[in-house]
Design an enzyme around this catalytic site. Sequence first.
Site, PDB file in Angstrom:
ATOM      1  N   GLU A 172       0.358   7.433   0.540  1.00  0.00           N
ATOM      2  CA  GLU A 172       0.541   6.475   1.578  1.00  0.00           C
ATOM      3  C   GLU A 172       0.971   5.149   0.959  1.00  0.00           C
ATOM      4  OE1 GLU A 172      -4.016   6.139   2.256  1.00  0.00           O
ATOM      5  OE2 GLU A 172      -3.135   4.860   3.764  1.00  0.00           O
ATOM      6  N   HIS A 215     -17.264   7.098   1.598  1.00  0.00           N
ATOM      7  CA  HIS A 215     -17.991   6.199   0.694  1.00  0.00           C
ATOM      8  C   HIS A 215     -19.472   6.526   0.888  1.00  0.00           C
ATOM      9  CE1 HIS A 215     -14.396   3.763  -0.030  1.00  0.00           C
ATOM     10  NE2 HIS A 215     -14.188   3.734   1.274  1.00  0.00           N
ATOM     11  N   HIS A 243      -8.611  11.685   1.398  1.00  0.00           N
ATOM     12  CA  HIS A 243      -8.936  11.127   0.082  1.00  0.00           C
ATOM     13  C   HIS A 243     -10.084  11.980  -0.460  1.00  0.00           C
ATOM     14  CE1 HIS A 243      -6.634   7.344   0.908  1.00  0.00           C
ATOM     15  NE2 HIS A 243      -6.987   7.585   2.151  1.00  0.00           N
ATOM     16  N   ASP A 300      -7.504  10.898   7.667  1.00  0.00           N
ATOM     17  CA  ASP A 300      -7.736   9.784   6.734  1.00  0.00           C
ATOM     18  C   ASP A 300      -9.177   9.858   6.212  1.00  0.00           C
ATOM     19  OD1 ASP A 300      -7.479   7.535   5.144  1.00  0.00           O
ATOM     20  OD2 ASP A 300      -7.448   6.112   6.802  1.00  0.00           O
ATOM     21  N   ARG A 304     -11.268  12.058  -3.393  1.00  0.00           N
ATOM     22  CA  ARG A 304     -12.047  11.376  -4.451  1.00  0.00           C
ATOM     23  C   ARG A 304     -12.084  12.250  -5.718  1.00  0.00           C
ATOM     24  NH1 ARG A 304     -11.145   6.969  -1.420  1.00  0.00           N
ATOM     25  NH2 ARG A 304     -12.664   6.591   0.208  1.00  0.00           N
ATOM     26  N   HIS A 311      -1.663   6.882  10.166  1.00  0.00           N
ATOM     27  CA  HIS A 311      -2.776   6.289  10.942  1.00  0.00           C
ATOM     28  C   HIS A 311      -2.407   5.077  11.800  1.00  0.00           C
ATOM     29  CE1 HIS A 311      -2.857   3.628   7.512  1.00  0.00           C
ATOM     30  NE2 HIS A 311      -3.594   4.378   6.742  1.00  0.00           N
ATOM     31  N   HIS A 319       1.706   3.258   5.012  1.00  0.00           N
ATOM     32  CA  HIS A 319       0.538   2.549   5.552  1.00  0.00           C
ATOM     33  C   HIS A 319       1.034   1.146   5.890  1.00  0.00           C
ATOM     34  CE1 HIS A 319      -3.979   1.377   4.772  1.00  0.00           C
ATOM     35  NE2 HIS A 319      -3.420   0.507   5.569  1.00  0.00           N
TER      36      HIS A 319
HETATM   37  C1  NCD Z   1      -9.062   4.103   2.172  1.00  0.00           C
HETATM   38  C2  NCD Z   1      -9.930   4.694   1.080  1.00  0.00           C
HETATM   39  O1  NCD Z   1     -11.153   4.462   1.090  1.00  0.00           O
HETATM   40  O2  NCD Z   1      -9.384   5.387   0.201  1.00  0.00           O
HETATM   41  N1  NCD Z   1      -9.888   3.493   3.170  1.00  0.00           N
HETATM   42  C3  NCD Z   1      -9.606   3.346   4.474  1.00  0.00           C
HETATM   43  O3  NCD Z   1     -10.299   2.584   5.145  1.00  0.00           O
HETATM   44  N2  NCD Z   1      -8.610   4.008   5.048  1.00  0.00           N
HETATM   45  C4  NCD Z   1      -8.174   3.099   1.515  1.00  0.00           C
HETATM   46  C5  NCD Z   1      -7.457   2.202   2.460  1.00  0.00           C
HETATM   47  O4  NCD Z   1      -6.434   2.646   3.009  1.00  0.00           O
HETATM   48  O5  NCD Z   1      -7.901   1.073   2.670  1.00  0.00           O
END
Ligand code: NCD
Length: 380
Positions: free
Chosen positions: A103, A249, A20, A245, A22, A182, A137
Amino acid sequence: ETIDCTGYTCLPGAVDMHVHMRGGVQAGKEDWRTGTTSAVAGGVTVVVDQPNTVPPITTPELLRARVREAEERAVCGFAVNAAVVPDADLAGMCRAGAMAFGETFAAPSSYGEGLDAETLRGLFDRIHALEGLVTIHAEEVSGPAPATLADHDRARSGAGEARAVQKIAGLAPAGMQLHFCHLSTAASVRAARGTVEVTPHHLFLSHDNFDPDDTRARVNPPLRDEKTRRDLWSCWDRIDVVASDHAPHTVPEKSVPFETAPSGIPGVETMVPLLMAAVQSGRITLASVIEKTSWKPAAILGIPHAGFEPGDRADYALYPDEITRIDASRLHTKCGWSPFEGLEAVFPEEVIVGGTRAYAHGDLREERPVWYPGRGYLPL
Ligand code: NCD
């Protein structure tokens, strides 16, 4: 340019088929420059971005805009997946060069409520008709917002994941290319049909390693207990792909009560280094790491394979023999932390992308050897 590999272990660049990156309105967490720099610094030369962006990738216009954003900022190969929701323009996104679909849902976490069996079946039929790859997923969610890591593990349980895998495998048309993202338990891996992906965090971390309410270890699927983590290794030979994955954050976003903390952890830069340390300690073979991080994901995605035959892509990473420990302050992700802090790892010293030395001894070079191997790619 001659590159002297003497004294190094030279691996084909890894293809991380689950990140991801972002960017856009979420650029405070990560953007294509920092995310792909982090990838390259970890020996990853192609990343496949998931479509749960803000807004999610549901139209060809959004997909093309996402590709343009990546082309402007990425420093390695990339591709972009298309979101699967009932009103998405699946055929249009396929023509616009989507790498894969998903996903995909059955996952309330990313796309609201998840989808019922009839809707899923209909979407699978449409994707199958497009000869698309669907990445899934799979999970079940129960109970109130979890207050601890162990609660989170119960709320999205391993047993529920295995049931969801079985259910979804039964809904897809025979012969359809399925890929399960995952998977976090041995039972889920055994229940899967098609190709199986696991993450470094489910292989190397358990919730027993963290304080019960440590939000940084909160991720979907949840970290499991130590026994489940160890059992996952027993499936190593059945696992097709290790993908990170990578879901960054920020520290402030994670610094809230557990119940409301976002799920997701960074991992693109530490994935191959953790596996290379496991090679050095004799747990797994080097060949299995190359298979699961490079040639299998490339084969699943149908993209050119980095390797050592004439005509292969010149995407390589050079690893020394020394094992070091992960130090989050030396990683390149914008989020600035790592749940793998202190674990043993072997980081690449030099990384070659498309025949160009893109990264050497901690520093990114100026060149940006971006390439875009999207399926059915039409020039923008
Ligand atoms: C993913 C995300 O932050 O984009 N987070 C994660 O824990 N894998 C989104 C998700 O699949 O919940």
